[in-house]
Design an enzyme around this catalytic site. Sequence first.
Site, PDB file in Angstrom:
ATOM      1  N   SER A  54       0.449  -7.763  18.560  1.00 18.17           N
ATOM      2  CA  SER A  54       1.044  -6.503  18.007  1.00 18.17           C
ATOM      3  C   SER A  54       1.601  -5.582  19.001  1.00 18.17           C
ATOM      4  CB  SER A  54       0.210  -5.870  16.903  1.00 18.17           C
ATOM      5  OG  SER A  54      -0.227  -6.811  15.704  1.00 18.17           O
ATOM      6  N   GLU A  88       8.025 -17.085 -12.807  1.00 19.73           N
ATOM      7  CA  GLU A  88       8.480 -16.366 -13.574  1.00 19.73           C
ATOM      8  C   GLU A  88       7.346 -14.876 -13.682  1.00 19.73           C
ATOM      9  OE1 GLU A  88      10.211 -17.546 -17.311  1.00 19.73           O
ATOM     10  OE2 GLU A  88      10.703 -19.386 -16.449  1.00 19.73           O
ATOM     11  N   HIS A 142      -7.940   3.443   3.456  1.00 19.88           N
ATOM     12  CA  HIS A 142      -9.000   2.819   2.497  1.00 19.88           C
ATOM     13  C   HIS A 142     -10.493   3.426   2.764  1.00 19.88           C
ATOM     14  CE1 HIS A 142     -10.713   0.298  -0.524  1.00 19.88           C
ATOM     15  NE2 HIS A 142     -11.038  -0.589   0.198  1.00 19.88           N
ATOM     16  N   TYR A 171      -1.714  -2.183  13.959  1.00 19.55           N
ATOM     17  CA  TYR A 171      -0.462  -2.230  13.648  1.00 19.55           C
ATOM     18  C   TYR A 171       0.035  -3.345  12.675  1.00 19.55           C
ATOM     19  CZ  TYR A 171       4.292  -0.937  14.953  1.00 19.55           C
ATOM     20  OH  TYR A 171       5.752  -0.404  14.941  1.00 19.55           O
ATOM     21  N   GLY A 172      -0.908  -3.407  11.709  1.00 28.01           N
ATOM     22  CA  GLY A 172      -0.367  -4.739  10.710  1.00 28.01           C
ATOM     23  C   GLY A 172       0.314  -4.037   9.659  1.00 28.01           C
ATOM     24  N   SER A 173       0.191  -4.524   8.467  1.00 30.71           N
ATOM     25  CA  SER A 173       1.071  -3.966   7.091  1.00 30.71           C
ATOM     26  C   SER A 173       1.086  -2.343   7.279  1.00 30.71           C
ATOM     27  CB  SER A 173       0.482  -4.411   5.996  1.00 30.71           C
ATOM     28  OG  SER A 173       1.283  -4.161   4.745  1.00 30.71           O
ATOM     29  N   GLN A 174       0.017  -1.722   7.059  1.00 23.60           N
ATOM     30  CA  GLN A 174      -0.106  -0.509   6.851  1.00 23.60           C
ATOM     31  C   GLN A 174       0.195   0.170   8.167  1.00 23.60           C
ATOM     32  OE1 GLN A 174       0.173   1.672   4.202  1.00 23.60           O
ATOM     33  NE2 GLN A 174      -0.303   0.009   2.672  1.00 23.60           N
ATOM     34  N   ASP A 202     -10.073   0.338  -6.125  1.00 19.96           N
ATOM     35  CA  ASP A 202      -9.155  -0.516  -5.292  1.00 19.96           C
ATOM     36  C   ASP A 202      -9.701  -1.857  -5.276  1.00 19.96           C
ATOM     37  OD1 ASP A 202      -6.908  -0.316  -3.440  1.00 19.96           O
ATOM     38  OD2 ASP A 202      -8.481  -1.344  -2.311  1.00 19.96           O
TER      39      ASP A 202
END
Length: 331
Positions: free
Chosen positions: A50, A228, A105, A22-25, A188
């Site tokens: 999580s 920038e 992945h 249940y991380g970023s993805q 990737d």
Amino acid sequence: MFYDDDADLHKLDGKTVAIIGYGSQGHAHALNLRDSGVDVVVGLRSGSASVAKAEAHGLRVAEPADAASQGDLVMVLAPDELHGQIWDGGLKDGIAPGNVLAFGHGFSIHYGEIVAPPEVDVVLIAPKGPGHLVRRQYQDGSGVPCLVAVAQDASGDALGIALAYAKGIGGTRGGVIETTFKDETETDLFGEQAVLCGGVTELVRAGYETLTEAGYDERLAYFEVLHELKLIVDLMYEKGISGMRYSISNTAEYGDMTRGTRIIGEETRAAMKQVLSEIQSGDFAREWIAENRAGQENFLRMRSEQAGHQVETVGSELRAQMDWIDTEWQE
């Protein structure tokens, strides 16, 4: 390219999708699928921080092996380096004949960290963006483009199921490209190492050090070579390289075209080819797997050392004054 009309979300009707991690993805996939009407269970260790997050989002949580047993489609979204451990630790016992084993992945399948039983589908659904963007764009009615691949088609409909999943997370709104586990994994890793992460971070540090060692104000150096960068990357993202050049000054464009090849020359291209060769041969994967089995000592040391670089210290102080920048990741 596949789009919404090419995918049938009804292929997930009556099925439970188990999201492992249940991380970023993981959070984005679970919430998007839930909001698309799919039954979702999240697989997390009972001691994971999580668990509370997933439950607060109204999701059902179970131990990874139990979640896999409940799932007709099991999507593994834990960190790559943990896949083998999670698989051998009980996840594989929850994968029944006729199930779908999915990944965000291709690393663990391509490099043999997980060997799936022959009677299950093995598919890849890989959004080409971080999880928070996958979630936000879904909520905004759009979607992050995805890659899909099939490594094993036991059902005869593995691609159709993968496309249904991609539709459930919003990927078919942005467009889906079919590829292979091999090509997704190798491109990737190369992108991360040579350009997006490794190449960019070293270029930024080198530029910062060049300016500060020449006596320029460290804050000025930070703004010129790091702050920038977002402006330029956003222009390239929206308009391509030519569109970015159209949007900058003629002075900047001339400097770009006449000096850029002096910074990124034949030596860099040769190094890129070597990095790609190490990915293709499996040398990088073996190195990373060995590093994790040894307790990540070198990895953690390098992380600590590089976090102490002056550009990080100066940047942290400057960003603290920019209340429009999200610092949630630091919590």
